[in-house]
Write a protein that holds these residues in place. Sequence first.
Motif, PDB file in Angstrom:
ATOM      1  N   ARG A   1      13.442  -6.608  13.974  1.00 50.01           N
ATOM      2  CA  ARG A   1      12.633  -5.422  14.304  1.00 50.01           C
ATOM      3  C   ARG A   1      11.276  -5.821  14.842  1.00 50.01           C
ATOM      4  O   ARG A   1      10.738  -5.187  15.752  1.00 50.01           O
ATOM      5  CB  ARG A   1      12.440  -4.537  13.072  1.00 50.01           C
ATOM      6  CG  ARG A   1      13.683  -3.925  12.513  1.00 50.01           C
ATOM      7  CD  ARG A   1      13.389  -3.203  11.236  1.00 50.01           C
ATOM      8  NE  ARG A   1      12.790  -4.144  10.289  1.00 50.01           N
ATOM      9  CZ  ARG A   1      12.501  -3.871   9.052  1.00 50.01           C
ATOM     10  NH1 ARG A   1      12.719  -2.680   8.557  1.00 50.01           N
ATOM     11  NH2 ARG A   1      11.976  -4.776   8.256  1.00 50.01           N
ATOM     12  N   GLU A   2      10.702  -6.845  14.251  1.00 50.63           N
ATOM     13  CA  GLU A   2       9.326  -7.212  14.592  1.00 50.63           C
ATOM     14  C   GLU A   2       9.178  -7.753  16.010  1.00 50.63           C
ATOM     15  O   GLU A   2       8.074  -7.816  16.533  1.00 50.63           O
ATOM     16  CB  GLU A   2       8.762  -8.194  13.573  1.00 50.63           C
ATOM     17  CG  GLU A   2       8.454  -7.537  12.241  1.00 50.63           C
ATOM     18  CD  GLU A   2       7.560  -6.309  12.361  1.00 50.63           C
ATOM     19  OE1 GLU A   2       6.468  -6.399  12.973  1.00 50.63           O
ATOM     20  OE2 GLU A   2       7.945  -5.250  11.849  1.00 50.63           O
TER      21      GLU A   2
ATOM     22  N   ALA B   1      16.466   4.909  20.914  1.00 51.01           N
ATOM     23  CA  ALA B   1      17.908   4.940  20.654  1.00 51.01           C
ATOM     24  C   ALA B   1      18.289   4.528  19.233  1.00 51.01           C
ATOM     25  O   ALA B   1      19.463   4.587  18.871  1.00 51.01           O
ATOM     26  CB  ALA B   1      18.624   4.020  21.651  1.00 51.01           C
ATOM     27  N   THR B   2      17.298   4.127  18.422  1.00 49.95           N
ATOM     28  CA  THR B   2      17.606   3.569  17.107  1.00 49.95           C
ATOM     29  C   THR B   2      16.798   4.283  16.020  1.00 49.95           C
ATOM     30  O   THR B   2      15.590   4.070  15.917  1.00 49.95           O
ATOM     31  CB  THR B   2      17.290   2.053  17.089  1.00 49.95           C
ATOM     32  OG1 THR B   2      17.858   1.444  18.247  1.00 49.95           O
ATOM     33  CG2 THR B   2      17.825   1.396  15.830  1.00 49.95           C
TER      34      THR B   2
ATOM     35  N   GLU C   1      11.720   5.346  12.841  1.00 51.29           N
ATOM     36  CA  GLU C   1      11.028   5.462  11.558  1.00 51.29           C
ATOM     37  C   GLU C   1       9.968   4.367  11.418  1.00 51.29           C
ATOM     38  O   GLU C   1       8.843   4.624  11.007  1.00 51.29           O
ATOM     39  CB  GLU C   1      12.043   5.362  10.426  1.00 51.29           C
ATOM     40  CG  GLU C   1      11.445   5.526   9.057  1.00 51.29           C
ATOM     41  CD  GLU C   1      12.499   5.468   7.961  1.00 51.29           C
ATOM     42  OE1 GLU C   1      12.149   5.018   6.868  1.00 51.29           O
ATOM     43  OE2 GLU C   1      13.649   5.861   8.213  1.00 51.29           O
ATOM     44  N   ARG C   2      10.307   3.159  11.797  1.00 48.67           N
ATOM     45  CA  ARG C   2       9.365   2.033  11.739  1.00 48.67           C
ATOM     46  C   ARG C   2       8.173   2.293  12.670  1.00 48.67           C
ATOM     47  O   ARG C   2       7.032   2.023  12.309  1.00 48.67           O
ATOM     48  CB  ARG C   2      10.095   0.759  12.141  1.00 48.67           C
ATOM     49  CG  ARG C   2       9.280  -0.481  12.196  1.00 48.67           C
ATOM     50  CD  ARG C   2       9.169  -1.081  10.842  1.00 48.67           C
ATOM     51  NE  ARG C   2       8.778  -2.457  10.900  1.00 48.67           N
ATOM     52  CZ  ARG C   2       8.942  -3.280   9.927  1.00 48.67           C
ATOM     53  NH1 ARG C   2       9.530  -2.873   8.841  1.00 48.67           N
ATOM     54  NH2 ARG C   2       8.525  -4.498  10.017  1.00 48.67           N
ATOM     55  N   ASP C   3       8.458   2.801  13.856  1.00 49.59           N
ATOM     56  CA  ASP C   3       7.404   3.105  14.818  1.00 49.59           C
ATOM     57  C   ASP C   3       6.450   4.153  14.261  1.00 49.59           C
ATOM     58  O   ASP C   3       5.231   4.030  14.407  1.00 49.59           O
ATOM     59  CB  ASP C   3       8.038   3.585  16.130  1.00 49.59           C
ATOM     60  CG  ASP C   3       7.053   3.638  17.279  1.00 49.59           C
ATOM     61  OD1 ASP C   3       6.220   2.718  17.411  1.00 49.59           O
ATOM     62  OD2 ASP C   3       7.127   4.600  18.067  1.00 49.59           O
TER      63      ASP C   3
ATOM     64  N   ALA D   1       2.558   3.644  13.474  1.00 46.00           N
ATOM     65  CA  ALA D   1       1.583   4.552  14.086  1.00 46.00           C
ATOM     66  C   ALA D   1       0.652   5.130  13.026  1.00 46.00           C
ATOM     67  O   ALA D   1      -0.560   5.228  13.237  1.00 46.00           O
ATOM     68  CB  ALA D   1       2.299   5.669  14.841  1.00 46.00           C
ATOM     69  N   ALA D   2       1.211   5.499  11.887  1.00 42.80           N
ATOM     70  CA  ALA D   2       0.382   6.026  10.793  1.00 42.80           C
ATOM     71  C   ALA D   2      -0.595   4.960  10.305  1.00 42.80           C
ATOM     72  O   ALA D   2      -1.771   5.254  10.048  1.00 42.80           O
ATOM     73  CB  ALA D   2       1.266   6.512   9.646  1.00 42.80           C
ATOM     74  N   ALA D   3      -0.137   3.725  10.203  1.00 38.99           N
ATOM     75  CA  ALA D   3      -1.019   2.634   9.780  1.00 38.99           C
ATOM     76  C   ALA D   3      -2.119   2.390  10.808  1.00 38.99           C
ATOM     77  O   ALA D   3      -3.273   2.127  10.453  1.00 38.99           O
ATOM     78  CB  ALA D   3      -0.208   1.358   9.547  1.00 38.99           C
TER      79      ALA D   3
END
Length: 189
Positions: A52-53, A110-111, A116-118, A122-124
Amino acid sequence: MPRSGEEARRRLQQAALELYGERGFDGTTTAEIAARAGVTERTFFRHFPDKREVLFDGEAALRAELIRSVADAPEGLPPFEVLIRAFRKAGRILAENRPFAEPRLAVIAATPALRERDLAKAAAMADALAAALRERGVGDRLAALAAHVGWVTFHHAAGAWIRESARSLDEHLDEAFADLRALSAETSD
């Protein structure tokens, strides 16, 4: 084999994007990414903690540039003006990575797990901007609101810039923040 760590990192990112495009994120392994990049899987893990990273690699540099730019903004500017200045400076990082940005956005879109990770990242990022604004003396409530709305507006402008490359990111930023001001003015009538 890549000659430098930076070259290996770029090759891993390119290989990951190609494979994610061909097989999807879930259908791609770190071993396949490493093989496509011409490195070992161990080298992959020296550069990235997980697959993911690869897609979120520039976040630390972007955050550092944004926070530095907020801190360095002239005194007396309203929070949005401070943020716009910071987004303009940080936009250089995005411009340098533009070839990576469009396929990256497609893979994330697409994932579901990546979306969710994005959102979490973004919140961080917005929280970090709010903290930087508070360091400038902006009150908690206003700093949080400006940072979160500002980050969403920046993200919106960057997405528009990826889709429409004829105009600069700065032009898209100006337009997005003008739209935000217009929306705000509509609600105060």
